[in-house]
Design an enzyme around this catalytic site. Structure first.
Site, mmCIF file in Angstrom:
data_model
loop_
_atom_site.group_PDB
_atom_site.id
_atom_site.type_symbol
_atom_site.label_atom_id
_atom_site.label_comp_id
_atom_site.label_asym_id
_atom_site.label_seq_id
_atom_site.Cartn_x
_atom_site.Cartn_y
_atom_site.Cartn_z
ATOM 1 N N ARG A 45 0.839 -1.197 0.000
ATOM 2 C CA ARG A 45 0.000 0.000 0.000
ATOM 3 C C ARG A 45 0.879 1.255 0.000
ATOM 4 O O ARG A 45 1.929 1.289 0.637
ATOM 5 C CB ARG A 45 -0.916 0.024 1.230
ATOM 6 N N TYR A 102 -1.298 -3.673 -6.943
ATOM 7 C CA TYR A 102 -1.040 -4.541 -5.790
ATOM 8 C C TYR A 102 -2.025 -4.381 -4.644
ATOM 9 O O TYR A 102 -2.335 -3.261 -4.221
ATOM 10 C CB TYR A 102 0.378 -4.296 -5.237
ATOM 11 N N GLY A 103 -2.439 -5.503 -4.086
ATOM 12 C CA GLY A 103 -3.139 -5.579 -2.798
ATOM 13 C C GLY A 103 -4.148 -4.483 -2.551
ATOM 14 O O GLY A 103 -5.013 -4.192 -3.389
ATOM 15 N N LYS A 163 -9.467 -2.734 1.784
ATOM 16 C CA LYS A 163 -9.214 -1.585 2.668
ATOM 17 C C LYS A 163 -9.969 -0.336 2.200
ATOM 18 O O LYS A 163 -10.453 0.445 3.024
ATOM 19 C CB LYS A 163 -7.719 -1.294 2.733
ATOM 20 N N HIS A 170 -10.631 -2.586 11.596
ATOM 21 C CA HIS A 170 -9.522 -3.413 11.096
ATOM 22 C C HIS A 170 -9.271 -4.521 12.111
ATOM 23 O O HIS A 170 -8.299 -4.477 12.858
ATOM 24 C CB HIS A 170 -8.287 -2.501 10.960
ATOM 25 N N SER A 230 -1.375 -3.515 10.300
ATOM 26 C CA SER A 230 -0.983 -4.428 9.225
ATOM 27 C C SER A 230 0.319 -5.145 9.577
ATOM 28 O O SER A 230 1.264 -4.519 10.057
ATOM 29 C CB SER A 230 -0.801 -3.648 7.924
ATOM 30 N N ALA A 231 0.330 -6.446 9.324
ATOM 31 C CA ALA A 231 1.495 -7.307 9.580
ATOM 32 C C ALA A 231 1.874 -7.365 11.060
ATOM 33 O O ALA A 231 3.035 -7.465 11.410
ATOM 34 C CB ALA A 231 2.681 -6.918 8.704
ATOM 35 N N CYS A 232 0.858 -7.300 11.936
ATOM 36 C CA CYS A 232 1.105 -7.404 13.383
ATOM 37 C C CYS A 232 0.354 -8.563 14.019
ATOM 38 O O CYS A 232 0.209 -8.617 15.239
ATOM 39 C CB CYS A 232 0.745 -6.106 14.071
ATOM 40 N N THR A 285 -4.064 -12.203 11.138
ATOM 41 C CA THR A 285 -4.329 -13.473 10.468
ATOM 42 C C THR A 285 -3.845 -14.639 11.335
ATOM 43 O O THR A 285 -4.527 -15.657 11.480
ATOM 44 C CB THR A 285 -3.668 -13.494 9.078
ATOM 45 N N ASP A 344 -9.306 -9.987 9.121
ATOM 46 C CA ASP A 344 -8.782 -8.651 8.799
ATOM 47 C C ASP A 344 -9.774 -7.516 9.053
ATOM 48 O O ASP A 344 -9.378 -6.449 9.477
ATOM 49 C CB ASP A 344 -8.340 -8.628 7.329
ATOM 50 N N ASN A 394 6.454 -8.266 2.288
ATOM 51 C CA ASN A 394 4.993 -8.094 2.170
ATOM 52 C C ASN A 394 4.421 -9.018 1.094
ATOM 53 O O ASN A 394 3.370 -8.750 0.534
ATOM 54 C CB ASN A 394 4.638 -6.637 1.872
ATOM 55 N N ARG A 400 2.363 -12.156 -0.321
ATOM 56 C CA ARG A 400 1.054 -12.550 0.211
ATOM 57 C C ARG A 400 0.499 -13.794 -0.460
ATOM 58 O O ARG A 400 0.761 -14.055 -1.631
ATOM 59 C CB ARG A 400 0.054 -11.409 -0.038
ATOM 60 N N ARG A 428 3.083 -3.963 17.695
ATOM 61 C CA ARG A 428 4.453 -4.449 17.830
ATOM 62 C C ARG A 428 5.216 -3.452 18.655
ATOM 63 O O ARG A 428 5.542 -2.374 18.161
ATOM 64 C CB ARG A 428 5.116 -4.421 16.452
ATOM 65 N N ASN A 443 -0.438 -17.853 22.453
ATOM 66 C CA ASN A 443 -1.291 -16.688 22.735
ATOM 67 C C ASN A 443 -2.638 -17.135 23.320
ATOM 68 O O ASN A 443 -3.346 -16.333 23.933
ATOM 69 C CB ASN A 443 -1.483 -15.827 21.482
#
Ligand SMILES: Nc1nc2c(ncn2[C@@H]2O[C@H](COP(=O)(O)OP(=O)(O)OP(=O)(O)O)[C@@H](O)[C@H]2O)c(=O)[nH]1
Ligand SMILES: O=C([O-])CC(=O)C(=O)O
Ligand SMILES: [Mn+2]
Length: 605
Positions: free
Chosen positions: A77, A217-218, A226, A246, A268-270, A273, A293, A384, A386, A417, A516
């Site tokens: 993004r 992309y994405g 998004k 989100h 994102s990416a934390c 999923t 997501d 990134n 996917r 994070r 977790n």
């Protein structure tokens, strides 16, 4: 028209007029209405293989699946090229890039002029959420990218049935216009991944429109995700008193059979999923995914907040996904019907990425198309990169995913994070305190957006890049939601941090992933009233021994380190939070100033 286009137009007058208008502007060679049939998608996949965009994977390893590598400049993004073009600048607020709609439309109309020359224009009717929802959320994406069409087929409910419903209801819909911005003028040859150096990801919240140009992309190009389900939907949600967030949605069943639904907002990416697909390491606990997501939450008749996952597929971060970390994701993609972008290709027609297996393959084709060996000294897959895969293939998908009204949420998790400061888990005192923790959420930046990685930034409710209006009004909307409900019916709010590091050796203090579930267990015990907690200046953390560490190779001291509220770290944090809240100016709800004062007093305690 090709043989695959079973429909050639629509009786939805507004849609037909818009399609005609866009075709006249962008001048494609032909217009194809996407039906979503298997034959049609197969035909497009074949075309993408012929064009060199796709490599078909070995049928015995990943059936009906494809590998793609994007242009190296088009990998994530582009937040600095993303705009919220509301009529008034104030309505976009300080977290968004703004331009006046007329000005931006002027610039982009010039770009769109003739931009589909030599290409096919695809019209993709889609619905976010269920077609039989009380209020189906329609969209139509016009795109000149076949890659976008086949990806949208995985990510959303698309095609003929959606169009028929839109015709019967003469339904309104979100207009989503997309072009890769690479016209094939004067017979210019195409490239594997057409895109443009000029990029605009534009949102017009008042008219519920999305205009995207220059990226394939994405989140820049799959406009249902998004752009619609968060940026435009958040503006709709503000107007209609619901929430577009989100968030992952997880169903947990305890050994005694009690069921709980948990939503979690992480940037994102934390880890959304991964948590949505958790394989609990605790005996007797069962986890099922509802969403990974995006969550749309509305009040049910019983006054509780119900969440639906508006998506149909998963667009997951590949690196770090492996048998040890996320076996459910591995089971999902193994079934095939997937698109892998910017991962590495194995010599036997399969895919690989960092973290999939401990042992690295001896030879790969990396995401840039180069030969790769473990000695290459570079990663084989873009950070990134996917997998795009049907949600229903996930072996732990909850039946409730098909429930148009969603599931009642018991707890909301905010996470990010953070190497320091933020404890593994703590509970907030009440809704407003939870909103404060969400509004001041912070995380180190990741590769999910173009730009520096590892820099701490504030990311309110993990929505910083996705709030479709003024962030102060957004925080206020959360407070308003709280006022609508009976406090006892609202979800309890927690903050979590799987990413805290040991100050001495820099290692992760918490094993994360399946473990977790231990944190989730404590949260559920808190909801049920049995979990023990201790007050700290920031909130309630698990009492010593309250976190189930059975079978975990961790000393009491290590657990304490993960849960520590360190006075020095929080003194620094307080300053950063104050600086952040000052940016809201007079849009900062007074409740947030009150919460800040409380935190300050607690820390000075
Ligand atoms: N150390 C650690 N890493 C994790 C944990 N959960 C996820 N990760 C890693 O974090 C990265 C991103 O995780 P995802 O679950 O894909 O993140 P996401 O929030 O879904 O990201 P988006 O799809 O971009 O919104 C992956 O490389 C994971 O392996 C965890 O509990 N501990
Ligand atoms: O939108 C994208 O490109 C991918 C994604 O899910 C995110 O960044 O959160
Ligand atoms: Mn994800």
């Amino acid at each position: 028209m090709t043989a695959t286009s079973a429909t050639t137009g629509t009786t939805n007058a507004a849609l037909q007029a818009w399609v005609d208008e866009v075709a006249a502007l962008t001048t494609p060679d032909k217009v194809v209405w996407i039906t979503g049939s298997d034959e049609e998608i197969q035909g497009l996949n074949d075309e993408l293989v012929a064009a060199g965009t796709f490599v078909k994977l070995d049928e015995s390893k990943k059936p009906n699946s494809y590998w793609a590598a994007s242009d190296p400049s088009d990998v994530a993004r582009v937040e600095d090229r993303t705009f919220i073009a509301s009529e008034k600048e104030e309505d976009a607020g300080f977290t968004n890039n703004w331009m006046a709609p007329a000005e931006l439309k002027g610039i982009m109309t010039d770009l769109y002029k003739g931009c589909m020359t030599g290409r096919t224009m695809y019209v993709i009717p889609f619905v976010m959420g269920h077609l039989n929802a009380d209020q189906p959320m329609y969209g139509v994406e016009i795109t000149d990218s076949a890659y976008v069409v086949v990806s949208m087929k995985i990510m959303a409910r698309i095609g003929e049935p959606v169009l028929r419903a839109m015709e019967e209801q003469q339904a309104s819909f979100v207009k989503c216009l997309h072009s890769v911005g690479y016209p094939l003028t004067d017979g210019k040859a195409d490239v594997k991944w057409p895109c443009s150096d000029t990029k605009y990801i534009a949102h017009f919240p008042e008219t519920r429109e999305i205009w995207s140009y220059g990226s394939g992309y994405g989140g820049n190009a799959l406009l249902g995700k998004k752009c619609y389900a968060l940026r435009i939907a958040s503006a709709m949600a503000r107007d209609e008193m619901w929430m577009a967030e989100h968030m992952l949605i997880l169903k947990l069943t305890s050994p005694t059979g009690s069921k709980h639904y948990i939503a979690g907002a992480f940037p994102s990416a934390c880890g959304k999923t991964n948590l949505a697909m958790i394989d609990p390491t605790l005996e007797g606990w069962e986890a099922e995914m509802v969403g990974d997501d995006i969550a749309w939450m509305r009040f049910g008749k019983d006054g509780r907040l119900y969440a639906v996952n508006p998506e149909f597929g998963l667009f997951g971060v590949a690196p770090g996904t492996g048998e040890n970390t996320n076996p459910n994701a591995m089971r999902t993609v193994e079934q095939g019907n997937s698109i892998f972008t910017n991962v590495a290709l194995t010599d036997d027609g399969d895919v690989w990425w960092e973290g999939m297996t401990d042992e690295k393959p001896a030879h790969l084709t990396d995401w840039k198309g180069n030969d790769w060996t473990p000695e290459s000294g570079v990663v084989s897959s873009h950070p990134n990169s996917r997998f795009c895969t049907p949600a229903k293939q996930c072996p732990m998908m909850a039946d409730e995913y098909d429930e148009p009204n969603g599931v009642p949420i018991d707890a909301i998790l905010f996470g990010g994070r953070r190497k320091t400061t933020v404890p593994l888990v703590y509970e907030t005192r009440d809704w407003n305190h939870g909103v404060f923790v969400g509004a001041t959420l912070s995380s180190e930046t990741t590769a999910a957006a173009v730009g520096a990685v590892g820099v701490v930034r504030r990311d309110p409710m993990a929505m910083l890049p996705f709030i479709g209006y003024n962030a102060g009004d957004y925080v206020n909307h959360w407070l308003e939601i709280g006022k609508q409900a009976d406090a006892a019916k609202l979800p309890k709010i927690y903050q979590v941090n799987w990413f805290r590091r040991d100050r001495e050796d820099g290692s992760f203090l918490w094993p994360g992933f399946g473990d977790n579930a231990r944190v989730l267990k404590w949260i559920i015990e808190r909801l049920d009233g049995s979990g023990e907690g201790v007050d700290t200046p920031v909130g309630i953390v698990p009492a010593p021994g309250a976190l189930d560490t059975t079978g975990l190779d961790m000393t009491e001291e290590q657990v304490a380190k993960a849960l520590e509220v360190n006075a020095e770290e929080w003194a620094t944090e307080l300053g950063l939070i104050e600086e952040w809240l000052a940016k809201f100016g007079d849009k900062l709800p007074s409740q947030m100033s009150d919460e800040l004062a409380t935190l300050k007093a607690n820390l000075e305690g």
